[in-house]
Design an enzyme around this catalytic site. Structure first.
Site, PDB file in Angstrom:
ATOM      1  N   GLU A 166     -58.978 -31.826  58.165  1.00  0.00           N
ATOM      2  CA  GLU A 166     -59.730 -31.161  57.093  1.00  0.00           C
ATOM      3  C   GLU A 166     -60.607 -32.190  56.404  1.00  0.00           C
ATOM      4  OE1 GLU A 166     -56.901 -29.276  54.491  1.00  0.00           O
ATOM      5  OE2 GLU A 166     -55.900 -28.244  56.129  1.00  0.00           O
ATOM      6  N   HIS A 181     -58.820 -24.337  53.060  1.00  0.00           N
ATOM      7  CA  HIS A 181     -57.660 -24.840  52.312  1.00  0.00           C
ATOM      8  C   HIS A 181     -57.762 -24.534  50.815  1.00  0.00           C
ATOM      9  CE1 HIS A 181     -54.216 -27.996  52.438  1.00  0.00           C
ATOM     10  NE2 HIS A 181     -53.981 -27.040  51.551  1.00  0.00           N
ATOM     11  N   ARG A 220     -49.357 -26.044  56.789  1.00  0.00           N
ATOM     12  CA  ARG A 220     -50.094 -27.263  57.094  1.00  0.00           C
ATOM     13  C   ARG A 220     -50.648 -27.126  58.506  1.00  0.00           C
ATOM     14  NH1 ARG A 220     -50.394 -28.228  52.557  1.00  0.00           N
ATOM     15  NH2 ARG A 220     -49.631 -30.020  51.350  1.00  0.00           N
TER      16      ARG A 220
END
Lengths: 310, 310
Positions: B248, B267, B219
């Protein structure tokens, strides 16, 4: 003994005082070959040794090439002579296997796309390919092909290894056509011989899936480059990565640089830091055997064109 | 039951006629949460569930998130409630492990450099890194960290897996500092908790080798991004690949796009074709258990912030 090529210079410290070492280039090679007892082909990318090979006249009793492939040396006179030919088996296997595994993952995960997008400062999530369960055909069942197969299998890829003849763990060349049509990854790691030259041409690419990626870490002439370009442009296959080419280095104006889906790697898949030292060590190990009258390691079957493996 | 998020729409065909399914977005979530028996967090990238969590009032008895990390859901009221929280353990392990292995090889073999050179039509042979025998530290000893470790080890890399506490096959967090100074590859696959937030900051990067590459697939907030940038710019470490970020998606004007040696991956390391279907299947499997009164799979220890593994 004679060393052909000295760029970069070869370090043979262990032979100091034991062997008279003459380093030569293309111009002095023809006069030295007939008087050399052993020849180390350090510049393995040259055709000069074949060109200068002294036919049936006096010649080295032992030739060692600092490469896995021996195709640039092969000529009828060498094959029919009693000169022993050895190669660099053992140095390149693991690095090439790592390289191919990396190529496969990079293609499956679209690393290139991510780097392009980063350049454009664009965040774009994509779904990529899961490798485990995909299928690879590795053509070439020698040590390099086996190392590639082993490494891809460790990633969960289903691997078929294809050799000249079927044997334990190896499919025969007659099964290749069927395997090509099921493969997600087609890896060429075959030796270049009269039997393999041009084996990846129009027919082979036509058999592959449109999603297939072709990878060549063997020798350039195993592939009919024009046919590969046609297959890529027509999207008969999804992509290709070439580490070897018909003519190396590629000229700046070579059209291959721009073919869509084609990635150019400058013949470096096996060349990890320290490789030159490893090659020199390996030659010196074999020299020790030669000086002691012991059997040499990595003796090439000159008619096959490679070191046979069980 | 309530599904939060419908982009892309979730397909729960197996629940048809068995469950009353209400799909909601951020605006309707607060009114539905108190009346939902079960909640599927389909939009796992949102903080809306935590924001709307009904405190000690009526609330879902079961929350399932379609993600491995549960950090976006965690709040004191959820932790202290008897609501059962489950996650998507099992879907992402293999894809993320493949992705990380690919990153490691791509960095070792300088694929990016080759692609840059191809763009410039320049043939430049380089020596690259042999992977076998290099060292990796994988931080996070859950299923994802383990899968990464397993895959890197299959490539011949010497792997140390680091968890919160030492146990069989896992080094404890107290050993991390020593391991960081020896690692060629530092992979972060830890859950985001109060104990791990910011764990990769100035001190950690200062301990790493100048040749080390840092990879984050956990993360974003596990990393102090400014400290990473400083380390890269000063060349205290050689490179970094981030699949996750503090914010993000990265905005087009985010300075991270341009940091030298930093590769941005949006991601997506775990998201292979079909992943959404797998996530829906997994939820429905757990729903079957819930409906039958059986124990659920992948129950998160809410105080730890992850599903404990032995």
């Amino acid at each position: 003994m004679v060393v052909f090529g000295d760029d970069p210079p070869v370090r043979l410290d262990r032979l100091a005082g034991r062997a008279k070492i003459l380093v030569c280039d293309e111009s002095s090679l023809p006069e030295l070959l007939p008087v050399a007892d052993a020849l180390l082909v350090w510049d393995f990318a040259s055709d000069a040794v074949r060109a200068a090979w002294p036919g049936s006249g006096p010649r080295p009793r032992w030739v060692h090439t600092a490469s896995a492939g021996v195709d640039r040396l092969m000529c009828t006179e060498l094959i029919e002579s009693d000169t022993v030919l050895t190669n660099a088996r053992g140095v390149f296997e693991q690095p090439i296997a790592e390289y191919v595994a990396g190529i496969v993952i990079a293609m499956a995960k679209d690393f290139y796309g991510s780097w392009e997008l980063q350049r454009q400062r664009r965040w774009r999530h994509r779904e990529t390919m899961r490798l485990a369960g995909t299928r690879a055909v590795v053509v070439g069942a020698g040590p390099i092909g086996r190392a590639i197969g082993h490494t891809l299998a460790a990633l969960g890829i289903v691997v078929d290894l294809v050799g000249r003849t079927a044997r334990e763990g190896v499919r025969g060349a007659d099964e290749l056509n069927g395997l090509l049509s099921e493969a997600d990854w087609v890896v060429c790691a075959a030796p270049l011989t009269d039997g393999t030259r041009g084996m990846f041409g129009r027919d082979a690419f036509a058999r592959m899936k449109s999603s297939a990626v072709f990878i060549n870490v063997g020798r350039g002439p195993l592939v009919v480059q024009d046919d590969l370009v046609t297959a890529l442009v027509a999207r008969h296959i999804a992509g290709a990565v070439l580490d070897v080419f018909e003519h190396e280095p590629l000229a700046a104006d070579d059209p291959l640089w721009d073919v869509p889906g084609l990635f150019v790697s400058p013949h470096m898949s096996g060349d990890t830091v320290g490789w030159r030292d490893q090659l020199a060590e390996q030659f010196q190990d074999n020299y020790d055997r030669w000086a002691a009258g012991e059997p040499l390691l990595n003796v090439v079957d000159k008619r096959l064109g490679y070191v046979p493996v069980d």
